[in-house]
Design a protein around this motif. Structure first.
Motif, mmCIF file in Angstrom:
data_model
loop_
_atom_site.group_PDB
_atom_site.id
_atom_site.type_symbol
_atom_site.label_atom_id
_atom_site.label_comp_id
_atom_site.label_asym_id
_atom_site.label_seq_id
_atom_site.Cartn_x
_atom_site.Cartn_y
_atom_site.Cartn_z
ATOM 1 N N PHE A 1 87.188 -1.110 0.488
ATOM 2 C CA PHE A 1 87.186 -0.492 1.808
ATOM 3 C C PHE A 1 88.042 0.783 1.825
ATOM 4 C CE2 PHE A 1 86.439 -5.021 2.370
ATOM 5 C CZ PHE A 1 85.239 -5.001 3.082
ATOM 6 N N ASN A 2 87.773 1.618 2.816
ATOM 7 C CA ASN A 2 88.469 2.904 2.953
ATOM 8 C C ASN A 2 89.867 2.660 3.518
ATOM 9 O OD1 ASN A 2 89.240 5.530 3.301
ATOM 10 N ND2 ASN A 2 87.631 6.068 4.749
ATOM 11 N N GLU A 3 90.742 2.211 2.656
ATOM 12 C CA GLU A 3 92.099 1.824 3.064
ATOM 13 C C GLU A 3 93.022 3.032 3.206
ATOM 14 O OE1 GLU A 3 95.534 -1.214 1.389
ATOM 15 O OE2 GLU A 3 94.318 -0.058 -0.020
ATOM 16 N N LYS A 4 92.947 3.970 2.240
ATOM 17 C CA LYS A 4 93.854 5.115 2.224
ATOM 18 C C LYS A 4 93.335 6.119 1.197
ATOM 19 C CE LYS A 4 96.831 2.861 -1.191
ATOM 20 N NZ LYS A 4 98.188 2.353 -1.498
ATOM 21 N N PRO A 5 93.846 7.351 1.205
ATOM 22 C CA PRO A 5 93.443 8.321 0.182
ATOM 23 C C PRO A 5 93.849 7.854 -1.211
ATOM 24 C CG PRO A 5 94.634 9.398 1.979
ATOM 25 C CD PRO A 5 94.800 7.931 2.173
ATOM 26 N N ILE A 6 93.022 8.175 -2.175
ATOM 27 C CA ILE A 6 93.325 7.904 -3.583
ATOM 28 C C ILE A 6 93.714 9.240 -4.207
ATOM 29 C CG2 ILE A 6 92.400 7.125 -5.793
ATOM 30 C CD1 ILE A 6 90.384 5.440 -4.092
ATOM 31 N N VAL A 7 94.981 9.387 -4.572
ATOM 32 C CA VAL A 7 95.497 10.646 -5.110
ATOM 33 C C VAL A 7 95.873 10.412 -6.561
ATOM 34 C CG1 VAL A 7 97.182 12.490 -4.811
ATOM 35 C CG2 VAL A 7 96.419 11.168 -2.818
ATOM 36 N N GLU A 8 95.206 11.118 -7.462
ATOM 37 C CA GLU A 8 95.436 10.903 -8.885
ATOM 38 C C GLU A 8 95.311 12.220 -9.656
ATOM 39 O OE1 GLU A 8 94.130 6.242 -9.398
ATOM 40 O OE2 GLU A 8 92.811 7.780 -10.221
ATOM 41 N N THR A 9 95.749 12.173 -10.905
ATOM 42 C CA THR A 9 95.577 13.296 -11.830
ATOM 43 C C THR A 9 94.718 12.816 -12.992
ATOM 44 O OG1 THR A 9 97.714 14.228 -11.237
ATOM 45 C CG2 THR A 9 96.740 14.957 -13.320
ATOM 46 N N TYR A 10 93.752 13.633 -13.371
ATOM 47 C CA TYR A 10 92.748 13.218 -14.356
ATOM 48 C C TYR A 10 92.649 14.260 -15.460
ATOM 49 C CZ TYR A 10 88.295 11.294 -16.049
ATOM 50 O OH TYR A 10 87.305 10.726 -16.811
ATOM 51 N N GLU A 11 92.579 13.793 -16.687
ATOM 52 C CA GLU A 11 92.376 14.686 -17.833
ATOM 53 C C GLU A 11 90.911 14.667 -18.227
ATOM 54 O OE1 GLU A 11 94.985 13.922 -21.075
ATOM 55 O OE2 GLU A 11 96.784 13.835 -19.824
ATOM 56 N N GLY A 12 90.362 15.862 -18.534
ATOM 57 C CA GLY A 12 88.952 15.953 -18.870
ATOM 58 C C GLY A 12 88.099 15.905 -17.614
ATOM 59 N N THR A 13 86.813 15.612 -17.781
ATOM 60 C CA THR A 13 85.882 15.541 -16.662
ATOM 61 C C THR A 13 84.749 14.608 -17.035
ATOM 62 O OG1 THR A 13 84.202 16.802 -15.425
ATOM 63 C CG2 THR A 13 84.875 17.700 -17.534
ATOM 64 N N TYR A 14 84.074 14.070 -16.017
ATOM 65 C CA TYR A 14 82.996 13.109 -16.271
ATOM 66 C C TYR A 14 81.881 13.677 -17.146
ATOM 67 C CZ TYR A 14 80.638 15.726 -12.545
ATOM 68 O OH TYR A 14 80.080 16.721 -11.789
ATOM 69 N N ALA A 15 81.721 14.989 -17.148
ATOM 70 C CA ALA A 15 80.679 15.618 -17.962
ATOM 71 C C ALA A 15 81.130 15.879 -19.390
ATOM 72 C CB ALA A 15 80.228 16.934 -17.320
ATOM 73 N N ASP A 16 82.444 15.876 -19.604
ATOM 74 C CA ASP A 16 83.014 16.086 -20.931
ATOM 75 C C ASP A 16 84.426 15.502 -20.934
ATOM 76 O OD1 ASP A 16 83.970 16.895 -23.356
ATOM 77 O OD2 ASP A 16 83.686 19.047 -23.027
ATOM 78 N N PHE A 17 84.539 14.254 -21.406
ATOM 79 C CA PHE A 17 85.822 13.563 -21.364
ATOM 80 C C PHE A 17 86.899 14.284 -22.171
ATOM 81 C CE2 PHE A 17 82.917 9.761 -20.722
ATOM 82 C CZ PHE A 17 83.194 9.652 -19.374
ATOM 83 N N SER A 18 86.475 15.126 -23.140
ATOM 84 C CA SER A 18 87.437 15.830 -23.988
ATOM 85 C C SER A 18 87.765 17.239 -23.484
ATOM 86 C CB SER A 18 86.889 15.930 -25.418
ATOM 87 O OG SER A 18 85.718 16.733 -25.459
ATOM 88 N N ALA A 19 87.227 17.628 -22.336
ATOM 89 C CA ALA A 19 87.475 18.972 -21.798
ATOM 90 C C ALA A 19 88.971 19.191 -21.585
ATOM 91 C CB ALA A 19 86.721 19.169 -20.489
ATOM 92 N N ASP A 20 89.431 20.391 -21.911
ATOM 93 C CA ASP A 20 90.855 20.709 -21.862
ATOM 94 C C ASP A 20 91.259 21.135 -20.453
ATOM 95 O OD1 ASP A 20 93.450 21.173 -22.632
ATOM 96 O OD2 ASP A 20 93.039 23.181 -23.437
ATOM 97 N N ILE A 21 91.148 20.208 -19.509
ATOM 98 C CA ILE A 21 91.585 20.485 -18.142
ATOM 99 C C ILE A 21 92.312 19.254 -17.597
ATOM 100 C CG2 ILE A 21 89.835 22.207 -17.561
ATOM 101 C CD1 ILE A 21 88.244 20.034 -16.178
ATOM 102 N N VAL A 22 93.310 19.516 -16.778
ATOM 103 C CA VAL A 22 94.049 18.462 -16.092
ATOM 104 C C VAL A 22 94.010 18.798 -14.607
ATOM 105 C CG1 VAL A 22 96.245 17.288 -15.808
ATOM 106 C CG2 VAL A 22 95.555 18.084 -18.075
ATOM 107 N N GLN A 23 93.537 17.877 -13.777
ATOM 108 C CA GLN A 23 93.311 18.182 -12.378
ATOM 109 C C GLN A 23 93.818 17.070 -11.488
ATOM 110 O OE1 GLN A 23 88.960 18.354 -12.026
ATOM 111 N NE2 GLN A 23 88.958 17.347 -13.992
#
Length: 265
Positions: A173-195
């Motif tokens: 359920f929509n309890e609260k915002p989910i705030v996280e930091t993720y490395e890579g991206t779903y299209a390229d797990f090895s992509a050199d980005i941190v977001q």
């Protein structure tokens, strides 16, 4: 999360370049004519030739351009200015008249005043929106009387698990915002980005009730035990173009799709 738009815009701007280069989005093949739409949404959209379509949260426009190729008059909308720039460039390469607007979904009625036969959104979109009542109200605003809204989306059950699918981490359920930091991206797990990003989980009841509340009648609802995209970890292509989480097989829903009609008055 008052600044969630800024955080997520930066996140999606960072994704554009690696996504354009990824096999996931097959841009070279797409320019040569490959369609990016899947059977799930195509079955609900039906014949779109001559129809006006508003495509919400279109990323860099492949599905919008695919709809143009099918004969629709399409306007794509995305929060990321870099994605919209890439979409305009891609449309030129493909020779379509697809139009693109950079806007937040909630602010779009202040930017665009046209009405459409179809409003469309697909795969990984509503999780970026905190308020589905406002979202459904925007859909109602842009639909002509008796117009149709079509959505294909990842199932909220999938979003309950951690990235490795070892256990349930997030609330259904929509309890609260989910705030996280993720490395890579779903299209390229090895992509050199941190977001950093901000998302919200939305239950099926939250989706349905807000559409109904805004005079949008659900006509068709389907659930699928597979995904048309290999955008999760530990995923297996059990049939060409169809993926499942290896350890779960066909035991959990991966995608749902619905079509909705706006009341005539």
């Amino acid at each position: 999360m008052e600044n969630y738009l800024e955080i997520n815009k930066n996140s999606w701007n960072a994704k554009v370049e690696p996504h354009l280069k990824s096999d996931f989005y097959f841009v070279d093949e797409f320019v040569k004519g490959r369609n990016s739409l899947n059977s799930i949404e195509l079955d609900l959209l039906g014949d779109v030739k001559g129809k006006s379509i508003l495509h919400l949260q279109c990323h860099f426009g492949q599905d919008s351009i695919s709809l143009s190729r099918l004969g629709a008059k399409v306007t794509g909308v995305d929060l990321s200015d870099k994605a919209v720039e890439a979409a305009n460039n891609l449309a030129k390469q493909c020779g379509t008249d697809t139009e693109f607007i950079c806007s937040d979904v909630y602010d779009l009625p202040n930017v665009l005043h046209e009405k459409f036969d179809i409003v469309f959104t697909s795969y990984g979109t509503i999780g970026w929106l905190p308020d589905l009542d406002k979202w459904a109200n925007v859909i109602n605003y842009f639909l002509k009387p008796n117009g149709k809204f079509v959505m294909a989306e990842f199932h909220p059950v999938v979003w309950m698990f951690d990235d490795d699918f070892n256990g349930i981490t997030y609330n259904y359920f929509n309890e609260k915002p989910i705030v996280e930091t993720y490395e890579g991206t779903y299209a390229d797990f090895s992509a050199d980005i941190v977001q950093e990003y901000v998302m919200w989980n939305h239950s099926l009841s939250e989706v349905f009730q807000n559409l109904i509340k805004n005079d949008l009648m659900i006509e068709n609802f389907q659930e699928f035990d597979w995904s048309p995209y290999p955008c999760f970890k530990h995923i297996d292509e059990f049939e060409k173009g169809k993926w499942r989480i290896e350890k779960f097989g066909n035991k959990i829903p991966m995608v749902y799709a619905l079509s909705v009609q706006k009341k005539s008055s």
